[in-house]
Design a protein around this motif. Structure first.
Motif, short mmCIF file in Angstrom:
data_model
loop_
_atom_site.label_atom_id
_atom_site.label_comp_id
_atom_site.label_asym_id
_atom_site.label_seq_id
_atom_site.Cartn_x
_atom_site.Cartn_y
_atom_site.Cartn_z
N TYR A 36 -26.70 48.59 -19.93
CA TYR A 36 -25.17 48.64 -20.06
C TYR A 36 -24.87 47.43 -21.17
O TYR A 36 -23.66 47.37 -21.08
N CYS A 37 -25.91 46.94 -21.84
CA CYS A 37 -25.64 45.91 -22.71
C CYS A 37 -26.03 46.20 -23.97
O CYS A 37 -25.17 45.98 -25.02
N THR A 75 -26.26 31.29 -23.32
CA THR A 75 -26.43 32.50 -22.83
C THR A 75 -26.82 33.15 -24.09
O THR A 75 -27.47 32.79 -25.24
N GLY A 76 -26.93 34.44 -24.20
CA GLY A 76 -27.35 35.37 -25.42
C GLY A 76 -26.80 36.56 -25.45
O GLY A 76 -25.80 36.76 -24.87
N GLY A 77 -27.44 37.71 -25.89
CA GLY A 77 -28.97 37.69 -25.99
C GLY A 77 -29.88 37.25 -24.84
O GLY A 77 -29.10 36.73 -23.91
N GLU A 78 -31.21 36.93 -25.14
CA GLU A 78 -31.71 36.34 -24.19
C GLU A 78 -32.06 35.00 -24.89
O GLU A 78 -32.80 34.62 -25.64
N PRO A 79 -31.52 33.91 -24.31
CA PRO A 79 -31.59 32.56 -24.85
C PRO A 79 -33.00 31.78 -24.66
O PRO A 79 -33.42 31.37 -25.75
N THR A 104 -27.61 31.33 -18.47
CA THR A 104 -27.74 32.54 -18.01
C THR A 104 -29.02 33.27 -18.74
O THR A 104 -29.00 33.25 -19.96
N SER A 105 -30.16 33.89 -17.89
CA SER A 105 -31.24 34.32 -18.63
C SER A 105 -31.53 35.54 -17.67
O SER A 105 -31.28 35.91 -16.59
N ASN A 106 -32.39 36.52 -18.42
CA ASN A 106 -32.87 37.61 -17.62
C ASN A 106 -34.21 37.47 -16.71
O ASN A 106 -34.74 38.00 -16.28
N ILE A 196 -21.54 41.98 -9.73
CA ILE A 196 -20.67 42.07 -10.80
C ILE A 196 -20.09 43.42 -10.85
O ILE A 196 -20.87 44.47 -11.07
N GLU A 197 -18.89 43.76 -11.18
CA GLU A 197 -18.28 45.04 -11.53
C GLU A 197 -18.85 45.38 -12.79
O GLU A 197 -18.33 44.50 -13.87
N MET A 199 -18.39 46.20 -16.51
CA MET A 199 -17.42 46.08 -17.41
C MET A 199 -17.26 46.93 -18.72
O MET A 199 -18.47 47.03 -19.29
N MET A 325 -21.88 43.27 -25.45
CA MET A 325 -22.14 41.90 -24.60
C MET A 325 -23.52 41.09 -25.07
O MET A 325 -23.65 40.09 -24.92
N GLY A 329 -22.48 37.19 -24.68
CA GLY A 329 -23.25 36.56 -23.92
C GLY A 329 -22.64 36.76 -22.70
O GLY A 329 -23.23 35.98 -21.70
N GLY A 330 -21.80 38.04 -22.27
CA GLY A 330 -21.23 37.96 -21.10
C GLY A 330 -20.26 37.04 -20.60
O GLY A 330 -19.93 36.15 -21.26
N1 SAM Z 1 -30.00 37.91 -21.34
C1 SAM Z 1 -29.07 36.83 -20.37
C2 SAM Z 1 -28.87 37.87 -19.18
O1 SAM Z 1 -29.21 39.01 -19.22
O2 SAM Z 1 -28.75 37.37 -18.06
C3 SAM Z 1 -27.95 36.46 -20.98
C4 SAM Z 1 -27.14 37.32 -21.44
S1 SAM Z 1 -26.29 38.68 -20.69
C5 SAM Z 1 -25.39 39.61 -22.00
C6 SAM Z 1 -25.28 37.57 -19.75
C7 SAM Z 1 -24.59 38.58 -18.42
O3 SAM Z 1 -23.68 39.65 -18.94
C8 SAM Z 1 -25.80 39.25 -17.41
O4 SAM Z 1 -25.65 38.81 -16.13
C9 SAM Z 1 -25.47 40.65 -17.49
O5 SAM Z 1 -25.72 41.37 -16.62
C10 SAM Z 1 -23.86 40.55 -17.94
N2 SAM Z 1 -23.56 42.00 -18.58
C11 SAM Z 1 -23.97 42.45 -19.58
N3 SAM Z 1 -23.25 43.72 -19.98
C12 SAM Z 1 -22.30 43.86 -18.77
C13 SAM Z 1 -21.49 44.85 -18.60
N4 SAM Z 1 -21.02 46.11 -19.18
N5 SAM Z 1 -20.73 44.58 -17.41
C14 SAM Z 1 -20.97 43.71 -16.53
N6 SAM Z 1 -21.70 42.64 -16.93
C15 SAM Z 1 -22.50 42.88 -17.99
#
Ligand code: SAM
Ligand code: SF4
Length: 330
Positions: A36-37, A75-79, A104-106, A196-197, A199, A325, A329-330
């Motif tokens: 989704y990202c 945040t990032g990408g992956e910080p 915010t990290s994966n 989270i819904e 987006m 995203m 960085g969300g």
């Molecule tokens: N890599 C880190 C992570 O995954 O937490 C930080 C960046 S990520 C883009 C930040 C947040 O955006 C994450 O919690 C991710 O689940 C959320 N995110 C990314 N794409 C999304 C989408 N289409 N709808 C809702 N949340 C989204």
């Protein structure tokens, strides 16, 4: 060491909202490829186009000491995929005008870094985890192992990066049947789970197939949650919280699509290549990299923040935004 800078500044205000929160995306690269990202044919930024740590330190220093930015989220990408991120955390934690420094990290490499991040001055962390099933994890994230993320969440908790919040993007046909499992997980691990819904960022109508609304998320909790709390600790927080019955914990739902929170929005965003955005959904930006690399003064940086706040609308709209995203960085 306490930084010498003092608040000499003003407050940024937009339609009555005090803007005091900056989300800083430090890289568009990632060690995962969430469906989704991360677009399939993604072209990453060149290293030289990404703001250097000293540039970030300067921009954030001016924003916090002169424009009232008191909360910063990395945040990032992956910080944690960006080399030397701990050094940036140390530098930012020395700014006395920042009250809240989070990330915010994966979670993929968090287990080995949590203690050092805490020692560097990071206060708390949100970890994204969309499923508790190893097979589904591989399909959604397309890289990494769920065990690493679980170890990261536990290490963050043990290191005191609390409250640890676990972010779950809910998607139809993928994980909308795991709401109760995540509530049990939150209770067992003593973390805050937030649903989270999904987006529609830079997507076609395809997103509608995956989207699950807040009401449906609550339904899928099968009575485990109490009524939504009216009293919010932080009115700007995008999540609305529901007590988990029989515990002192709460579960959050972030519902930007069904219940937009623009009227309380207090945030700006900085992308890795230095675009200062007034909104996640905005196509307009101020090029702050051009200012810092073009010999701009701190006053010019302050002006960039003011100009960005002027661009902030009363409300954002889910039209195809300028970036995806993984970059914002969300
Ligand atoms: N890599 C880190 C992570 O995954 O937490 C930080 C960046 S990520 C883009 C930040 C947040 O955006 C994450 O919690 C991710 O689940 C959320 N995110 C990314 N794409 C999304 C989408 N289409 N709808 C809702 N949340 C989204
Ligand atoms: Fe990477 Fe986070 Fe995007 Fe997943 S959501 S691809 S982990 S930036």
């Amino acid at each position: 060491m306490e930084d010498k800078e003092e608040t000499t500044g003003e407050k940024l205000v937009s339609f009555g909202r005090e803007i005091n929160y900056l989300r800083v995306s430090v890289t568009d690269r990632c060690n995962m490829r969430c469906i989704y990202c991360m677009p399939d044919n993604v072209e990453f930024l060149r290293c030289e186009d990404i703001l250097r740590y000293e540039e970030l330190r300067r921009i954030i220093g001016v924003a916090s000491s002169r424009a009232g930015i008191a909360k910063v989220r990395i945040t990032g990408g992956e910080p944690l995929a960006r080399k030397g991120i701990g050094n940036l955390i140390v530098q930012l934690s020395e700014l006395s005008t920042i009250e809240d420094l989070s990330m915010t990290s994966n979670g993929l490499v968090l287990a080995e870094k949590a203690e050092a991040l805490k020692a560097a001055g990071l206060m708390r962390i949100n970890v994204s985890l969309d499923t508790l099933d190893a097979g589904k994890f591989r399909k959604i994230c397309r890289a990494g192992r769920i065990e690493s993320v679980l170890a990261g969440i536990r290490a963050a908790y043990a290191s005191g990066l609390t409250p640890v919040k676990v972010n779950v993007v809910v998607m139809r046909g993928r994980n909308e049947n795991e709401i109760e499992d995540f509530i049990n997980f939150a209770v067992n691990e003593n973390v805050t789970v937030r649903f989270i819904e999904y987006m529609p960022i830079k997507q076609s109508d395809e997103w509608k197939k995956l989207y699950v609304s807040r009401d449906e998320i609550i339904e899928n909790a099968h009575g485990r949650l109490d009524e939504m709390e009216e009293d919010e600790e932080d009115p700007h927080a995008p999540a609305r919280y529901y007590p988990i019955k029989g515990t002192s914990l709460k579960a959050g739902v972030i519902s930007p699509v069904s219940h937009g929170f623009c009227s309380n929005c207090n945030r700006l965003r900085l992308t890795p290549e230095g675009r200062l955005l007034s909104c996640l959904l905005s196509n307009d930006f101020v090029d702050i990299r051009a200012i810092v690399r073009g010999g701009g003064t701190d006053d010019d940086i302050l002006e960039a923040f003011k100009k960005t706040v002027e661009m902030k609308g009363r409300k954002g709209a889910f039209v195809a935004a300028g970036s995806s995203m993984h970059s914002i960085g969300g």
